[in-house]
Design a protein around this motif. Structure first.
Motif: not given
Length: 259
Positions: A6-29
């Protein structure tokens, strides 16, 4: 993403900008600062996963092949909720901004031991944990222990034999400073981070952090910023695997927000 994923996915979404459309975090670090806290009130609710990553805690789980909620649970917790207040968070320069400006201070890992000794230590930890993988897995699925099946335990045990797995335990010494989830999810005045819709299906019985801390994180996510939707679930550390039907329903209800 789940757990460290989850932490990795959140970081990736932040870095991808408009390429990331949504984010799902299950018990994220990830470090999570409570925006409601009084700055002068102090107090920190530690869910010490990222604290222990630098010391090898959750890395032990990865090295032992104990994926998302792995067998390092007794050595690491799950994330952190810091009561520092929105004003304090806003005043602090973001880790991202400091990095881009070349102003991030050099990271100096603790000289705990040479790599060879860390590898010996890692091998000993893996040897200790591998026989306990089935029992540990079951404990992380408190409402559906049968979902932690033998095939999953066997795969985790096999992964623990990968070359270099033992030295992963010591790799926490090399981690740079983290960006708090507040910054990563665009909840500060830094003007950075992912500002799109976020779904948080949170297992509130998470034995890795303790149920109370998991519930505290769910509440902080709820008030973090507009666009964050929290679903509280009677599940442990891996709700997407323990109660997949409930997580799927939550995602289907949330998907119209993703454009």
């Amino acid at each position: 993403g789940n757990s460290i994923g989850g932490g990795i996915s959140a970081g990736a979404a932040a870095n991808l900008g408009t390429l990331a459309r949504g984010l799902v975090l299950c018990n994220t670090a990830g470090e999570l600062n409570d925006p409601r806290a009084d700055t002068a009130g102090g107090g920190t609710l530690n869910d010490p996963r990222e604290d222990d990553i630098a010391g090898g805690g959750q890395i032990v789980a990865a090295a032992a092949g104990l994926s998302p909620g792995g067998g390092g649970a007794q050595l690491a917790g799950v994330g952190r909720v810091s009561a520092v207040g929105a004003a304090a968070v806003s005043r602090q320069p973001s880790v991202g901004a400091l990095t881009l400006a070349g102003a991030l201070p050099p990271y100096q890992p603790l000289p705990v031991a040479p790599a060879a000794l860390l590898e010996v230590f890692g091998s000993a930890v893996i040897t200790l944990l591998r026989p306990r993988i089935p029992a540990l897995l079951t404990s992380y699925y408190p409402t559906a222990p049968l979902n932690a099946d033998a095939a999953q335990a066997e795969q985790i045990a096999r992964d623990a034999t990968d070359p270099g797995a033992a030295i992963v335990i010591g790799s926490g010494q090399k981690l740079p400073p983290q960006r708090p989830l507040n910054e990563v999810l665009g909840a500060t005045d830094a003007g950075t981070g992912f500002r799109g819709p976020v779904l948080v299906p949170q297992g509130e019985l998470d034995p890795l952090s303790g149920a109370q801390r998991s519930q505290d994180r769910a509440e902080v996510f709820r008030v973090l910023r507009p666009g964050v939707t929290v679903h509280r679930l009677a599940a442990g550390h891996c709700p997407h695997d323990e109660v997949p039907e409930q997580v799927a329903r939550a995602i289907r209800a949330w998907l119209p927000q993703v454009r």
